[in-house]
Write an enzyme that holds these catalytic residues in place. Structure first.
Site, PDB file in Angstrom:
ATOM      1  N   GLY A  81      22.678  33.110  32.614  1.00 49.30           N
ATOM      2  CA  GLY A  81      22.405  34.290  31.794  1.00 49.30           C
ATOM      3  C   GLY A  81      23.581  34.645  30.887  1.00 49.30           C
ATOM      4  O   GLY A  81      24.735  34.416  31.239  1.00 49.30           O
ATOM      5  N   ARG A 145      19.616  27.140  32.098  1.00 46.94           N
ATOM      6  CA  ARG A 145      19.740  27.232  33.567  1.00 46.94           C
ATOM      7  C   ARG A 145      19.515  25.886  34.276  1.00 46.94           C
ATOM      8  O   ARG A 145      19.304  25.859  35.484  1.00 46.94           O
ATOM      9  CB  ARG A 145      18.758  28.283  34.104  1.00 46.94           C
ATOM     10  CG  ARG A 145      19.114  29.725  33.735  1.00 46.94           C
ATOM     11  CD  ARG A 145      18.380  30.720  34.611  1.00 46.94           C
ATOM     12  NE  ARG A 145      18.636  32.099  34.224  1.00 46.94           N
ATOM     13  CZ  ARG A 145      19.666  32.808  34.642  1.00 46.94           C
ATOM     14  NH1 ARG A 145      20.555  32.263  35.448  1.00 46.94           N
ATOM     15  NH2 ARG A 145      19.814  34.059  34.249  1.00 46.94           N
ATOM     16  N   ASP A 176      26.523  29.849  41.265  1.00 47.32           N
ATOM     17  CA  ASP A 176      25.834  28.559  41.412  1.00 47.32           C
ATOM     18  C   ASP A 176      26.405  27.515  40.448  1.00 47.32           C
ATOM     19  O   ASP A 176      26.616  26.364  40.833  1.00 47.32           O
ATOM     20  CB  ASP A 176      24.331  28.716  41.138  1.00 47.32           C
ATOM     21  CG  ASP A 176      23.629  29.358  42.323  1.00 47.32           C
ATOM     22  OD1 ASP A 176      24.172  29.286  43.444  1.00 47.32           O
ATOM     23  OD2 ASP A 176      22.544  29.927  42.122  1.00 47.32           O
ATOM     24  N   LYS A 202      31.735  33.783  35.162  1.00 46.44           N
ATOM     25  CA  LYS A 202      30.863  34.596  34.298  1.00 46.44           C
ATOM     26  C   LYS A 202      29.709  35.191  35.078  1.00 46.44           C
ATOM     27  O   LYS A 202      29.167  34.517  35.951  1.00 46.44           O
ATOM     28  CB  LYS A 202      30.316  33.689  33.190  1.00 46.44           C
ATOM     29  CG  LYS A 202      29.222  34.290  32.364  1.00 46.44           C
ATOM     30  CD  LYS A 202      27.940  33.452  32.320  1.00 46.44           C
ATOM     31  CE  LYS A 202      27.145  33.503  33.590  1.00 46.44           C
ATOM     32  NZ  LYS A 202      25.786  32.953  33.498  1.00 46.44           N
ATOM     33  N   THR A 203      29.329  36.376  34.873  1.00 45.22           N
ATOM     34  CA  THR A 203      28.026  36.992  35.169  1.00 45.22           C
ATOM     35  C   THR A 203      28.139  38.503  35.058  1.00 45.22           C
ATOM     36  O   THR A 203      29.068  39.112  35.594  1.00 45.22           O
ATOM     37  CB  THR A 203      27.416  36.624  36.550  1.00 45.22           C
ATOM     38  OG1 THR A 203      26.199  37.364  36.698  1.00 45.22           O
ATOM     39  CG2 THR A 203      28.294  36.915  37.747  1.00 45.22           C
ATOM     40  N   ASP A 205      26.335  40.401  36.528  1.00 45.21           N
ATOM     41  CA  ASP A 205      25.973  40.960  37.841  1.00 45.21           C
ATOM     42  C   ASP A 205      27.186  41.371  38.672  1.00 45.21           C
ATOM     43  O   ASP A 205      27.053  42.158  39.613  1.00 45.21           O
ATOM     44  CB  ASP A 205      25.142  39.955  38.652  1.00 45.21           C
ATOM     45  CG  ASP A 205      23.768  39.718  38.037  1.00 45.21           C
ATOM     46  OD1 ASP A 205      23.493  40.294  36.978  1.00 45.21           O
ATOM     47  OD2 ASP A 205      22.981  38.954  38.621  1.00 45.21           O
TER      48      ASP A 205
HETATM   49  P1  FBP Z   1      23.597  34.945  35.681  1.00 47.95           P
HETATM   50  O1  FBP Z   1      23.788  35.153  37.148  1.00 47.95           O
HETATM   51  O2  FBP Z   1      23.195  33.565  35.323  1.00 47.95           O
HETATM   52  O3  FBP Z   1      24.802  35.395  34.913  1.00 47.95           O
HETATM   53  O4  FBP Z   1      22.387  35.869  35.174  1.00 47.95           O
HETATM   54  C1  FBP Z   1      22.241  37.162  35.644  1.00 47.95           C
HETATM   55  C2  FBP Z   1      21.040  37.869  35.067  1.00 47.95           C
HETATM   56  O5  FBP Z   1      21.375  38.571  33.910  1.00 47.95           O
HETATM   57  C3  FBP Z   1      20.443  38.801  36.131  1.00 47.95           C
HETATM   58  O6  FBP Z   1      21.008  40.074  36.061  1.00 47.95           O
HETATM   59  C4  FBP Z   1      18.970  38.741  35.839  1.00 47.95           C
HETATM   60  O7  FBP Z   1      18.200  38.914  36.998  1.00 47.95           O
HETATM   61  C5  FBP Z   1      18.769  37.357  35.321  1.00 47.95           C
HETATM   62  O8  FBP Z   1      19.990  36.970  34.736  1.00 47.95           O
HETATM   63  C6  FBP Z   1      17.666  37.257  34.301  1.00 47.95           C
HETATM   64  O9  FBP Z   1      17.485  35.923  33.981  1.00 47.95           O
HETATM   65  P2  FBP Z   1      16.773  35.379  32.675  1.00 47.95           P
HETATM   66  O10 FBP Z   1      17.760  35.480  31.562  1.00 47.95           O
HETATM   67  O11 FBP Z   1      16.501  33.954  33.007  1.00 47.95           O
HETATM   68  O12 FBP Z   1      15.573  36.222  32.434  1.00 47.95           O
END
Ligand code: FBP
Length: 552
Positions: A81, A145, A176, A202-203, A205
């Site tokens: 993400g 992803r 991951d 990175k994230t 979250d």
């Molecule tokens: P990452 O862990 O890859 O950084 O992504 C986090 C996130 O933003 C979450 O908060 C959310 O649930 C998810 O990605 C949404 O994923 P997508 O962009 O595939 O809809």
């Protein structure tokens, strides 16, 4: 491309580096610390990573650079993400690499890890890089992803690296992706390819953190973006005095974002998934908690309020967790059979037949929309995509039912008019705050230092982050240090441990000591928009979570 005034101004911003990285690259030395071991399951992890386990911690300091000089061809990948600041990791890496040698090259693999497998990349030059400095998004090369995890994929990656003379790969990703970076590093070392692998944390979250990663990048900007919007809604609620706003915020599993937004804005209620799990709260108990705030405020004449809900909440409610687990397993085995059913009645009957009676009982009391959302496509890991489940609407309907009952019992006599919001994608590509711009640039710059000193299987680390950037410390940590063994899809695997909200930690304690007052009184605070120019006390502050965690 037409540019906004802020975009033009941000191109000119010079990110701050930690003091030890500011010097000429010839004056930066690597200082090795102690050997490391994984957080647990040491024997098993050592066996799986014979070439990259137990390596030493590294810190950079001023001093003569003793790295072997060679031409570097580095490939960079954005994984998962989007998170504000990703572009600055790339620009920091590019600047350090070009500073070290004009003939060094940076390649950007497109659309995530699949770009490496498909040999799909661009070569960066000054003109291209300059268009992305201090900007949000991952559109510099795109993200994806795709998981890099099989030997076949690693063999293809090794071929691509050989073809282009690549000396190192930098993977910018979450827990991951960095787990996979460690596995790739081990493979490259085992096959003696000479290709190094470095990760960057990175994230948005905020769940990739531990004693050496103080914060993952993007968390700061995303939380500030959501908090600005929540503060604005609070002010609207307090002006109109007629709505209860239910706001879901992103965070796939952990509630760090919800908690940080609550610390920034002091809403009436903020649910924390980790607490719901710990206290084994049912959906009914959650609805009781919110309804009691609604009733208490209503008794004072305040028929308005704000509730923050973490995106991953329902997976932490024990009864729903069991249901989701059964649904994931069922979909993994019988997806084709299920997808062949056209009408909802047949799908519902399929659930009744295949779920346990307890789980079907939970499924059947959910609103129809939520039932349908739970059955939508799974993510690449086979999990339900929580960002697509409208938990905020579910909570509203449960609270409405509670209040109706309370009214019938003479315990409540107010008006309840609820609105729902979801803040997630709005924050992932915002212009990075000064903190994220500086932090990310430093992470990228530092990743090059780790490459130049020959390290592999390391994560770029910048620490001491609650202090001004000049006092930050740069270094590296073996990724295996952060690993433990976990059950994933039926098998035990080495993974980086995800950091959930700690109920004994300072941020949650600060919140829980104040929330009873916030539930009844109007204590809203308004953080306003992210400021990029002005006094450091406004522009360079980081999150309350980090400040509380580092407060001594
Ligand atoms: P990452 O862990 O890859 O950084 O992504 C986090 C996130 O933003 C979450 O908060 C959310 O649930 C998810 O990605 C949404 O994923 P997508 O962009 O595939 O809809």
């Amino acid at each position: 491309m037409e540019l906004s005034p802020l975009q033009k101004a941000r191109y000119e911003y010079r990110p701050k580096l930690p003091e030890m990285l500011k010097d000429d690259i010839g004056n930066i030395k690597a200082v090795e610390g102690r050997n490391t071991q994984s957080v647990s399951d040491q024997e098993e992890i050592e066996k799986l990573f014979p070439n990259t386990y137990g390596m030493k911690e590294v810190a950079f300091a001023k001093g003569e650079n003793h790295a072997e000089k060679k031409r570097q061809v580095v490939g960079v990948i954005l994984s998962g993400g989007q998170a504000p600041g990703g572009h600055n990791v790339v620009t920091g890496l590019y600047d350090a690499l070009k500073k070290a040698g004009k003939d060094n090259v940076l390649l950007g693999f497109k659309n995530g890890p699949s770009g490496l497998l498909e040999d799909n990349f661009i070569e960066f030059d000054d003109k291209y890089i300059d268009c992305y400095r201090n900007t949000g998004g991952f559109d510099i090369i795109g993200s994806g992803r795709t998981k890099l995890e099989t030997e076949e994929q690693f063999a293809v990656a090794a071929e691509v690296c050989k073809k282009h003379g690549i000396t190192a790969i930098v993977i910018i990703g979450g827990d991951d992706s960095n787990t996979n970076a460690a596995v790739l590093a081990e493979y490259f070392a085992k096959m003696k390819t000479g290709v190094q692998v470095i990760g960057c944390p990175k994230t948005i979250d905020g769940d990739l953190k531990n004693d050496v990663i103080e914060i993952s990048f993007g968390f700061d900007t995303a939380c500030k973006t959501y908090s600005e919007l929540i503060g604005n809604i609070e002010r609207d609620a307090n002006s109109a005095k007629k709505y209860w706003h239910f706001i879901k915020v992103m965070g796939r599993s952990a509630s760090h974002i919800a908690l940080e937004c609550a610390l920034e804005t002091q809403p009436n209620v903020c649910l924390i998934s980790e607490e719901v799990e710990e206290k084994k709260m049912s959906l009914s108990a959650i609805a009781d908690q919110v309804a009691s705030s609604v009733a208490a405020r209503s008794a004072k004449g305040d028929n308005f309020g704000v509730v923050i809900i973490p995106e991953g909440l329902i997976e932490f409610v024990p009864e729903v967790k069991k249901l989701i687990g059964e649904l994931n397993d069922l979909m993994a085995i019988k997806e084709k059979e299920f997808n062949a059913l056209d009408v909802w009645e047949d799908k519902y009957a399929f659930m009744q037949k295949n779920l346990s009676s307890e789980s079907f009982a939970v499924f059947s009391i959910l609103p129809l929309d939520i039932e349908k959302q739970l059955l939508m496509d799974r993510d690449p890991h086979g999990n339900v995509q929580v960002s697509r489940i409208e938990t905020e609407k579910l909570i509203i309907s449960l609270v409405e039912a509670k209040l109706k009952k309370m009214k019938a019992e003479g315990k409540y006599n107010g008006k309840f008019s609820a609105l729902n919001h979801f803040f997630g994608y709005e924050g992932r590509c915002a212009f990075p705050s000064n903190f994220d711009a500086d932090y990310c640039y430093s992470l990228g710059y530092n990743a090059f230092m780790l490459i130049s000193y020959g390290y592999t299987g390391y994560l770029s680390t910048i620490t001491n982050l609650s202090k001004p950037a000049t006092e930050w410390k740069a270094g590296g940590i073996p990724i295996t240090k952060m690993m433990n063994m976990e059950q994933r899809h039926g098998a035990k695997k080495p993974v980086i441990r995800k950091a959930l909200v700690e109920l004994g930690g300072a941020p949650f304690r600060y919140f829980s000591e104040r929330r009873e007052k916030w539930a009844v009184e109007t204590c809203y605070t308004f953080p306003g928009a992210i400021q990029y120019y002005g006094p450091a006390s406004v522009c360079d502050i980081t999150t309350k979570t980090l400040a509380l965690e580092q407060e001594k």
